[in-house]
Write a protein that holds these residues in place. Structure first.
Motif, short mmCIF file in Angstrom:
data_model
loop_
_atom_site.label_atom_id
_atom_site.label_comp_id
_atom_site.label_asym_id
_atom_site.label_seq_id
_atom_site.Cartn_x
_atom_site.Cartn_y
_atom_site.Cartn_z
N ASN A 187 -34.98 -62.09 -37.29
CA ASN A 187 -36.14 -62.59 -36.56
C ASN A 187 -35.84 -62.71 -35.07
O ASN A 187 -36.67 -62.34 -34.24
CB ASN A 187 -36.57 -63.93 -37.16
N ARG A 188 -34.66 -63.19 -34.72
CA ARG A 188 -34.29 -63.29 -33.30
C ARG A 188 -34.20 -61.91 -32.65
O ARG A 188 -34.62 -61.73 -31.51
CB ARG A 188 -32.98 -64.06 -33.13
N GLU A 224 -34.44 -61.92 -28.77
CA GLU A 224 -33.55 -63.04 -28.43
C GLU A 224 -32.11 -62.80 -28.86
O GLU A 224 -31.24 -63.61 -28.58
CB GLU A 224 -34.07 -64.33 -29.08
N ALA A 225 -31.87 -61.71 -29.58
CA ALA A 225 -30.51 -61.34 -30.04
C ALA A 225 -30.41 -59.82 -30.03
O ALA A 225 -31.42 -59.12 -30.06
CB ALA A 225 -30.24 -61.89 -31.44
N ARG A 269 -37.65 -60.63 -31.93
CA ARG A 269 -38.26 -61.32 -30.78
C ARG A 269 -37.52 -61.03 -29.48
O ARG A 269 -37.88 -61.57 -28.43
CB ARG A 269 -38.29 -62.82 -31.04
N VAL A 298 -40.06 -67.68 -40.95
CA VAL A 298 -39.71 -66.94 -39.75
C VAL A 298 -40.69 -65.77 -39.69
O VAL A 298 -41.05 -65.18 -40.71
CB VAL A 298 -38.24 -66.45 -39.76
N ASP A 312 -42.65 -62.47 -37.16
CA ASP A 312 -42.78 -61.61 -36.00
C ASP A 312 -44.18 -61.01 -36.11
O ASP A 312 -44.90 -61.32 -37.06
CB ASP A 312 -41.66 -60.56 -35.96
N ARG A 364 -32.81 -65.19 -40.27
CA ARG A 364 -33.06 -65.80 -38.96
C ARG A 364 -32.57 -64.89 -37.84
O ARG A 364 -33.23 -64.76 -36.80
CB ARG A 364 -32.38 -67.16 -38.88
N LEU A 365 -31.41 -64.24 -38.03
CA LEU A 365 -30.89 -63.30 -37.04
C LEU A 365 -31.85 -62.13 -36.87
O LEU A 365 -32.16 -61.72 -35.74
CB LEU A 365 -29.50 -62.81 -37.44
#
Length: 164
Positions: free
Chosen positions: A127-128, A133-134, A131, A19, A21, A124-125
């Motif tokens: 990373n989102r 996305e979360a 980006r 993952v 960024d 993963r969270l």
């Protein structure tokens, strides 16, 4: 996890999930409870100026840092240290800590949590969130699940400001 449930875990570099960024790449190696491992481990490569994690502590696990290359700036309690290639740090439970690439340096670091607990979903969270996305609120809401408890550290804030 009982010892009879443990099995060898081999993660080939070519098969490892990553993952990333703009400031870091995390290579997910072993996730306790999901792959038979008794610990959780991942490798992070940080670009110059990359901030890793704000001040936080864990209640159930010790966190091990091993610097493979470059330099990592870390907060341990209320003291900021720089770890260089080959340096090892073990942070016990309930100890506030934070980390970032040391000023002007990149860092390549192996992280291990022991005893392990599933953490890949947390990575993963993160990373989102990076980006867009979360929401950062999702991280706050997951603190008990992933045993990440964020704290305010004026010492760490000052260290990050001085590095800019």
């Amino acid at each position: 996890m009982n010892a009879s449930a443990l099995k060898p875990v081999l993660t080939r570099a070519a098969d490892a999930e990553t993952v990333s960024d703009p400031s870091s790449v995390m290579t997910l190696l072993a996730d306790c409870g999901t792959d038979g491992s008794s610990l959780t481990s991942y490798r992070s490569s940080f670009a110059k100026g990359a901030v890793g994690a704000p001040a936080h502590f864990h209640t159930r696990a010790s966190e091990l840092f091993f610097v493979i290359g470059g330099s990592l700036q870390v907060l341990v309690d209320d003291e900021v240290k720089v770890l260089n290639e080959g340096d090892f740090l073990l942070v016990p439970p309930h100890t506030p800590h934070a980390f970032a690439a040391a000023p002007g340096a990149e860092a390549d670091v192996l992280f291990v949590f022991t005893p392990g607990m599933p953490r890949f979903d947390y990575l993963r969270l993160l990373n989102r969130v990076m980006r867009g996305e979360a929401s950062p609120q999702e991280i706050k809401e997951s603190s008990e699940r992933f045993d990440n408890h964020y704290v305010d550290s004026p010492v760490w804030r000052a260290a990050l400001e001085a590095a800019q």
